[in-house]
Scaffold this motif. Structure first.
Motif, PDB file in Angstrom:
ATOM      1  N   ALA A  97     -15.145  -0.615  -6.400  1.00  0.00           N
ATOM      2  CA  ALA A  97     -15.820  -1.683  -5.666  1.00  0.00           C
ATOM      3  C   ALA A  97     -16.522  -2.635  -6.621  1.00  0.00           C
ATOM      4  O   ALA A  97     -16.945  -2.242  -7.711  1.00  0.00           O
ATOM      5  CB  ALA A  97     -16.839  -1.087  -4.700  1.00  0.00           C
ATOM      6  N   ASP A  98     -16.652  -3.875  -6.189  1.00  0.00           N
ATOM      7  CA  ASP A  98     -17.430  -4.881  -6.900  1.00  0.00           C
ATOM      8  C   ASP A  98     -18.648  -5.222  -6.058  1.00  0.00           C
ATOM      9  O   ASP A  98     -18.533  -5.404  -4.833  1.00  0.00           O
ATOM     10  CB  ASP A  98     -16.628  -6.176  -7.086  1.00  0.00           C
ATOM     11  N   ALA A 158     -22.975  -9.822  -2.401  1.00  0.00           N
ATOM     12  CA  ALA A 158     -21.598  -9.649  -1.930  1.00  0.00           C
ATOM     13  C   ALA A 158     -21.082  -8.275  -2.349  1.00  0.00           C
ATOM     14  O   ALA A 158     -21.582  -7.681  -3.308  1.00  0.00           O
ATOM     15  CB  ALA A 158     -20.693 -10.737  -2.511  1.00  0.00           C
ATOM     16  N   ARG A 166     -21.781  -9.982 -11.288  1.00  0.00           N
ATOM     17  CA  ARG A 166     -20.850  -9.098 -10.597  1.00  0.00           C
ATOM     18  C   ARG A 166     -20.628  -7.880 -11.471  1.00  0.00           C
ATOM     19  O   ARG A 166     -20.549  -7.985 -12.689  1.00  0.00           O
ATOM     20  CB  ARG A 166     -19.506  -9.802 -10.389  1.00  0.00           C
ATOM     21  N   ARG A 216     -17.123  -6.076  -2.450  1.00  0.00           N
ATOM     22  CA  ARG A 216     -15.675  -6.096  -2.230  1.00  0.00           C
ATOM     23  C   ARG A 216     -15.116  -4.747  -2.661  1.00  0.00           C
ATOM     24  O   ARG A 216     -15.388  -4.271  -3.760  1.00  0.00           O
ATOM     25  CB  ARG A 216     -15.025  -7.207  -3.048  1.00  0.00           C
ATOM     26  N   ARG A 241     -12.157  -2.867  -4.019  1.00  0.00           N
ATOM     27  CA  ARG A 241     -10.901  -3.118  -4.733  1.00  0.00           C
ATOM     28  C   ARG A 241      -9.819  -2.150  -4.275  1.00  0.00           C
ATOM     29  O   ARG A 241      -8.669  -2.533  -4.085  1.00  0.00           O
ATOM     30  CB  ARG A 241     -11.073  -2.898  -6.236  1.00  0.00           C
ATOM     31  N   ALA A 281     -19.118  -1.637   1.610  1.00  0.00           N
ATOM     32  CA  ALA A 281     -18.778  -2.998   2.043  1.00  0.00           C
ATOM     33  C   ALA A 281     -19.898  -3.653   2.842  1.00  0.00           C
ATOM     34  O   ALA A 281     -20.008  -4.880   2.875  1.00  0.00           O
ATOM     35  CB  ALA A 281     -17.488  -2.977   2.859  1.00  0.00           C
TER      36      ALA A 281
END
Length: 152
Positions: A54-55, A36, A66, A38, A40, A25
């Motif tokens: 994760a993205d 970025a 992405r 994220r 999940r 993160a």
């Protein structure tokens, strides 16, 4: 298909380096081309691992993509395995391993293998791939210095 493998000693413990790389993160705070991140999902497994999906959003020149990955964290052995889920790659996998050294510090081992679906992006990355991957590993070392203090 670009591949990069590297081993290097660092003045930080295996536990410190493992914790830093496992903190997906926070990648946008220090990792080149990472716009970025994220998480999940994250779930502890019966075998002692944690599986995180994760993205990451990667920005490189005019491209912004992405991609999703499954990150398997192995805290007992301080290993991190990543496999591709979805996004702009044809395939992608990476591995990190961290081992304490008898003289102090640790050795980090990093391997990545991927190919983009987009031929233009693949060609762009291919031209600078090895240096880009060395920069990524250096970014983790620099982050360790910022978090844990500079060490000789």
């Amino acid at each position: 298909m670009p591949r990069h493998s590297e081993r290097r000693p660092v003045p930080y413990t295996a536990a410190e380096m493992y914790a830093l790389v496992a903190d997906v993160a926070r990648y946008p705070e220090f990792l080149p081309w990472t716009a970025a991140a994220r998480i999940r999902s994250r779930a502890a497994q019966p075998d002692g691992s944690d599986i995180m999906e994760a993205d990451l959003v990667i920005s490189f020149k005019v491209f912004r993509e992405r991609f999703g990955s499954r990150v398997t964290l192995w805290p007992a052995t301080r290993r991190i395995d990543t496999e591709y889920l979805d996004g702009p790659f044809r395939h992608m996998r990476s591995n990190w391993a961290f081992a304490d050294l008898p003289e102090g510090g640790s050795e980090i081992s990093f391997f990545v293998d991927f190919a983009f679906r987009n031929a233009i992006l693949q060609k762009l990355i291919g031209a600078v791939f090895d240096e880009a991957m060395r920069r990524v590993v250096r970014a983790f070392e620099d982050r360790a210095a910022a978090l844990y203090g500079a060490r000789a």
